[in-house]
Write a protein that holds these residues in place. Structure first.
Motif, short mmCIF file in Angstrom:
data_model
loop_
_atom_site.label_atom_id
_atom_site.label_comp_id
_atom_site.label_asym_id
_atom_site.label_seq_id
_atom_site.Cartn_x
_atom_site.Cartn_y
_atom_site.Cartn_z
N CYS A 178 0.82 -1.23 0.00
CA CYS A 178 0.00 0.00 0.00
C CYS A 178 0.84 1.27 0.00
O CYS A 178 0.38 2.32 -0.45
N TYR A 179 2.07 1.18 0.51
CA TYR A 179 2.91 2.38 0.61
C TYR A 179 4.12 2.36 -0.32
O TYR A 179 4.97 3.24 -0.25
N THR A 180 4.18 1.33 -1.20
CA THR A 180 5.22 1.31 -2.23
C THR A 180 4.64 1.29 -3.64
O THR A 180 5.32 1.67 -4.60
N GLY A 181 3.38 0.82 -3.76
CA GLY A 181 2.76 0.73 -5.08
C GLY A 181 3.26 -0.44 -5.90
O GLY A 181 2.94 -0.56 -7.09
N LEU A 182 4.04 -1.33 -5.28
CA LEU A 182 4.57 -2.48 -6.00
C LEU A 182 3.51 -3.57 -6.15
O LEU A 182 2.59 -3.68 -5.34
N ARG A 183 3.65 -4.38 -7.19
CA ARG A 183 2.78 -5.53 -7.37
C ARG A 183 3.11 -6.60 -6.32
O ARG A 183 4.20 -6.61 -5.74
N PHE A 184 2.18 -7.55 -6.15
CA PHE A 184 2.38 -8.64 -5.20
C PHE A 184 3.69 -9.37 -5.46
O PHE A 184 4.45 -9.67 -4.53
N SER A 185 3.99 -9.61 -6.73
CA SER A 185 5.21 -10.35 -7.09
C SER A 185 6.48 -9.60 -6.72
O SER A 185 7.55 -10.19 -6.62
N ASP A 186 6.35 -8.28 -6.50
CA ASP A 186 7.52 -7.46 -6.18
C ASP A 186 7.61 -7.12 -4.69
O ASP A 186 8.69 -7.23 -4.09
N PHE A 187 6.47 -6.72 -4.06
CA PHE A 187 6.59 -6.31 -2.66
C PHE A 187 6.82 -7.50 -1.73
O PHE A 187 7.27 -7.32 -0.60
N THR A 188 6.55 -8.71 -2.20
CA THR A 188 6.82 -9.89 -1.38
C THR A 188 8.25 -10.40 -1.56
O THR A 188 8.65 -11.37 -0.91
N GLN A 189 9.00 -9.76 -2.46
CA GLN A 189 10.38 -10.21 -2.73
C GLN A 189 11.42 -9.17 -2.33
O GLN A 189 12.59 -9.27 -2.74
N ILE A 190 11.02 -8.17 -1.55
CA ILE A 190 11.97 -7.13 -1.14
C ILE A 190 13.04 -7.74 -0.23
O ILE A 190 12.74 -8.43 0.74
N LYS A 191 14.30 -7.48 -0.58
CA LYS A 191 15.45 -7.99 0.17
C LYS A 191 16.21 -6.81 0.79
O LYS A 191 16.04 -5.65 0.36
N PRO A 192 17.06 -7.08 1.79
CA PRO A 192 17.85 -6.00 2.40
C PRO A 192 18.63 -5.17 1.38
O PRO A 192 18.79 -3.96 1.54
N GLU A 193 19.11 -5.83 0.31
CA GLU A 193 19.89 -5.10 -0.69
C GLU A 193 19.04 -4.12 -1.51
O GLU A 193 19.58 -3.25 -2.21
N ASN A 194 17.71 -4.25 -1.44
CA ASN A 194 16.83 -3.30 -2.14
C ASN A 194 16.62 -2.01 -1.35
O ASN A 194 16.09 -1.03 -1.89
N ILE A 195 17.03 -2.02 -0.10
CA ILE A 195 16.79 -0.87 0.78
C ILE A 195 18.03 0.02 0.84
O ILE A 195 19.09 -0.39 1.32
N ILE A 196 17.90 1.23 0.31
CA ILE A 196 19.01 2.19 0.32
C ILE A 196 18.78 3.14 1.50
O ILE A 196 18.12 4.18 1.36
N THR A 197 19.29 2.78 2.66
CA THR A 197 18.99 3.50 3.89
C THR A 197 19.41 4.95 3.84
O THR A 197 18.67 5.86 4.25
N GLU A 198 20.63 5.21 3.33
CA GLU A 198 21.15 6.59 3.33
C GLU A 198 20.31 7.53 2.48
O GLU A 198 20.25 8.74 2.73
N LYS A 199 19.63 6.97 1.46
CA LYS A 199 18.77 7.80 0.61
C LYS A 199 17.30 7.67 0.99
O LYS A 199 16.46 8.35 0.41
N SER A 200 17.00 6.77 1.92
CA SER A 200 15.64 6.51 2.37
C SER A 200 14.72 6.13 1.21
O SER A 200 13.61 6.64 1.06
N ILE A 201 15.22 5.19 0.38
CA ILE A 201 14.42 4.72 -0.75
C ILE A 201 14.55 3.20 -0.89
O ILE A 201 15.47 2.59 -0.34
N ILE A 202 13.59 2.62 -1.61
CA ILE A 202 13.67 1.22 -2.02
C ILE A 202 13.89 1.20 -3.53
O ILE A 202 13.21 1.92 -4.27
N GLN A 203 14.83 0.40 -3.98
CA GLN A 203 15.07 0.23 -5.41
C GLN A 203 14.79 -1.21 -5.79
O GLN A 203 15.38 -2.14 -5.22
#
Length: 411
Positions: A253-278
């Motif tokens: 709900c807060y990323t707009g990603l599809r089910f196939s994508d938001f269920t596969q988020i890994k630590p390497e997708n999280i860019i903490t210093e920029k406060s974004i998910i890639q």
């Protein structure tokens, strides 16, 4: 001097792509689809042939077929000159195909249904399971229609008369919803485009404006920010399965990603210093960058950036209805659908309409209502046009008026 060369349709593709033959003669260019497909990594651009590698053991036979194409076009061109006939693309194509048929089995002899069957088998190796399932269902209905007519459906059959009768067959005989009928037409056009690219089909009636994909605006719901807050505040500690489903749903709900994508988020997708998910999305392969919402940060921290493994989409949807019910989404919602040519109205509780895709729709709608520019939201959702984007979001007439009430034009 006349010469033939072979090129890839999409040289940078990650999956198999068509091979075209280009023949230049007397300041003209003749382009022909060989119907052969290859992964670009196996293609030798300099030699214009498949690489001789153990990774592609069929290279001798594959290159032999390309040699047949080159021999046939050179022979056809020489014959025309020897017979005193001035070549043009139409005459050359006819002579070339006549020559070619003496060297290789012509793919044009395949019927439409045979081509589709072969294409589905081929797709199993490089397309997603869901796509293959869509293809298989479309093929099954075409076979049913062929049996219904008691005659073979071939490439030449696909015209506007076929379109009107087939739409009626799907709508009236099988009572399919308008959007489902539209999906079958869209898939048929995919088959026809592929067959045309490969040189199996020359009938282009399916490209006419009236041969259109039906689409009915859906009554899909979205969840407001207040409703999402109710989800977030639920104490689900007594039910770990519902808590996990709720948390993953809120990520969507807060990323707009599809089910196939938001269920596969890994630590390497999280860019903490920029406060974004890639994330590189599975459906389109596009890389998207999404600001981390405070709720997403809270959930990620809860799981130490390692989100729990999701249930299947079907199971998630079943549990989501339980979560939505606990969150108090119990108002009655009327939905409509056109089935068998008739509009059917259904009254449902809102919690029964919540699914994993509600997350993505809620994201887009809530950002739109918060006056985030459409182009910025589309960068995340992947919509290619504002028109398709605006059809996707859920905004009532009253909400639209509320957005405009403070606009300078009305003040």
């Amino acid at each position: 001097m006349a010469n033939a060369k072979f090129i890839l349709k999409e040289p940078k593709a990650k999956e198999e792509t068509l091979i075209y033959m280009l023949f230049r003669y007397q300041y003209k260019r003749f382009k022909y689809s060989t119907g052969e497909k290859i992964l670009p990594k196996f293609w030798n651009v300099d030699k214009q042939r498949v690489k001789e590698t153990k990774q592609f053991r069929e290279y001798p036979e594959f290159n032999a077929r390309l040699n047949n194409f080159e021999t046939a076009i050179n022979t056809a061109f020489r014959k025309l000159l020897n017979d005193g006939i001035q070549p043009n693309n139409t005459i050359l194509k006819k002579t070339f195909e006549a020559e070619l048929s003496g060297n290789i089995l012509q793919g044009n002899k395949l019927t439409l249904l045979e081509f589709i069957k072969n294409y589905i088998e081929e797709s199993k190796a490089h397309k997603k399971e869901g796509t293959v399932k869509v293809y298989t269902t479309a093929y099954r209905y075409l076979k049913k229609y062929s049996a219904y007519l008691n005659k073979e459906i071939d490439f030449h059959s696909i015209n506007l008369e076929f379109y009107n009768q087939y739409v009626s067959f799907l709508s009236l005989e099988h009572k399919l919803a308008s959007n489902t009928v539209g999906k079958h037409i869209k898939t048929l056009k995919t088959f026809m485009n592929e067959a045309t690219d490969r040189g199996y089909n020359t009938n282009l009636a399916f490209k006419k404006r009236k041969f259109k994909t039906l689409r009915e605006e859906s009554d899909s719901i979205y969840l407001t920010l207040d409703e999402l807050e109710k989800f977030e505040k639920l104490d689900l500690s007594a039910s770990p399965r519902l808590e996990k489903v709720r948390d993953l749903f809120l990520i969507g709900c807060y990323t707009g990603l599809r089910f196939s994508d938001f269920t596969q988020i890994k630590p390497e997708n999280i860019i903490t210093e920029k406060s974004i998910i890639q994330v590189r999305t599975q459906k389109t392969g596009e890389r998207v960058s999404i600001p981390l919402h405070k709720t997403v940060k809270k959930i990620l921290a809860k799981y130490d950036n390692h989100l729990p493994k999701a249930y299947t989409n079907q199971v998630m949807n079943r549990y989501l209805k339980d979560v939505a019910s606990l969150a108090g989404l119990k108002e009655t919602v009327e939905t409509t659908i056109t089935r068998g040519g008739k509009v059917e109205k259904t009254l449902s509780k809102k919690y029964d309409l919540v699914s994993t895709h509600t997350a993505r729709r809620s994201f887009a709608t809530n950002l739109y209502l918060a006056d985030v520019p459409s182009i910025s939201i589309m960068k995340i959702t992947g919509h290619k046009s504002e028109r398709s984007f605006l059809q996707y979001i859920r905004v009532t007439q009253e909400q639209n008026a509320d957005k405009l009430v403070n606009h300078p034009f009305f003040n």
